[in-house]
Design an enzyme around this catalytic site. Structure first.
Site, mmCIF file in Angstrom:
data_model
loop_
_atom_site.group_PDB
_atom_site.id
_atom_site.type_symbol
_atom_site.label_atom_id
_atom_site.label_comp_id
_atom_site.label_asym_id
_atom_site.label_seq_id
_atom_site.Cartn_x
_atom_site.Cartn_y
_atom_site.Cartn_z
ATOM 1 N N LEU A 120 25.209 76.210 -13.485
ATOM 2 C CA LEU A 120 26.508 76.841 -12.835
ATOM 3 C C LEU A 120 26.382 78.089 -13.331
ATOM 4 O O LEU A 120 26.065 78.494 -14.622
ATOM 5 C CB LEU A 120 27.643 75.810 -13.171
ATOM 6 C CG LEU A 120 27.759 74.452 -13.036
ATOM 7 C CD1 LEU A 120 29.130 73.848 -13.549
ATOM 8 C CD2 LEU A 120 27.786 74.696 -11.440
ATOM 9 N N ASP A 121 27.007 79.233 -12.608
ATOM 10 C CA ASP A 121 26.978 80.547 -13.154
ATOM 11 C C ASP A 121 28.142 80.478 -14.319
ATOM 12 O O ASP A 121 28.956 79.595 -14.366
ATOM 13 C CB ASP A 121 27.462 81.764 -12.087
ATOM 14 C CG ASP A 121 28.610 81.435 -11.388
ATOM 15 O OD1 ASP A 121 29.662 81.593 -12.121
ATOM 16 O OD2 ASP A 121 28.885 81.411 -10.058
ATOM 17 N N VAL A 122 28.078 81.808 -15.147
ATOM 18 C CA VAL A 122 28.854 81.889 -16.112
ATOM 19 C C VAL A 122 30.450 81.658 -15.966
ATOM 20 O O VAL A 122 31.156 81.404 -16.833
ATOM 21 C CB VAL A 122 28.644 83.239 -16.810
ATOM 22 C CG1 VAL A 122 28.856 84.271 -16.103
ATOM 23 C CG2 VAL A 122 29.168 83.219 -18.145
#
Length: 246
Positions: A120-122
């Site tokens: 998952l992106d930041v």
């Protein structure tokens, strides 16, 4: 070095405890794995971890290996799904206390090398699986499984029918035209004063939901992924982990 007659032998990448399946294959192809003193560059080579002497990057793998562990984590915003970027907060760092106490509970057994199943992106929150089982991770993330992923995206600005149509038509990401499985405008909630979209995808491209929304002329202010593996997310609190398989 093949020992096909010995049914107790396992493929080398199945016994690795150092990384995911893909990373293990890269180590093999880079010549960083030796078995009984010989460089191994074939992932299909069969070994017996209890008998063969296996080195990875100059370090010998212990004969006793940690059991497979599986955690479900509600990833908080601001954390990356990688252990290689020292300047950022890593999801794996949330397990430091667990790993520090490993020796007390598992004397003589090396601690597991944890990694996330997918990413998952930041800026995205939601369910992420953390494990040391490369085969398990491969089965869940391989495109052939067509695992759907559901996101609830909170949007900056108002969402209209034209936006829904634009998102449903998809957009090109990394040279591939990605079309969502479904997109739906959710009813307004009293505690959320912005429009929210339920978007289901299965491609798993980087920033896919954000790019889909951006292609419609909108921006995502908050993105939350919901459980893709029949796990009830509300039972998992932020920064907490729970076994999903024993």
């Amino acid at each position: 070095m093949n020992r096909d007659k010995d049914e107790s032998n396992e493929r080398k990448k199945d016994v690795f405890i150092v990384a995911s399946r893909r990373s293990c294959e890269e180590l093999i192809f880079d010549g960083k794995v030796t078995v009984n003193g010989n460089v191994c560059n074939t992932p299909q080579t069969r070994v017996d971890p209890a008998k063969d002497v296996i080195y990875v990057n100059g370090s010998r793998l212990p004969k006793r290996q940690p059991r497979k562990v599986y955690f479900a984590l509600n990833k908080p915003k601001g954390y990356i799904c990688s252990s290689g970027e020292k300047e950022s907060k890593s999801v794996i760092g949330l397990f430091d206390d667990y790993l520090k106490n490993w020796d007390k509970n598992h004397a003589g057994v090396p601690a597991p090398r944890l990694f996330t199943v997918g990413r998952l992106d930041v800026a995205t929150t939601g369910l992420i699986i953390v494990t040391n089982d490369g085969d398990f991770a491969q089965k869940l993330t391989h495109p052939s499984t067509k695992t759907s992923k559901e996101y609830i995206a909170t949007i900056d600005g108002s969402v209209h029918k034209k936006h829904l149509l634009a998102i449903s038509e998809g957009t090109t990401i990394e040279g591939v035209h990605c079309i969502p499985d479904s997109v739906e405008l959710l009813p307004r909630r009293q505690d959320v004063q912005r429009d929210r979209l339920r978007i289901v995808v299965h491609d798993g491209r980087k920033h896919e939901v954000r790019e889909l929304v951006k292609s419609a002329g909108l921006e995502v202010s908050f993105n939350d992924r919901f459980p893709p593996f029949n796990i009830i997310q509300k039972a998992i609190t932020t920064h907490a982990e729970a076994y999903v398989k024993s």
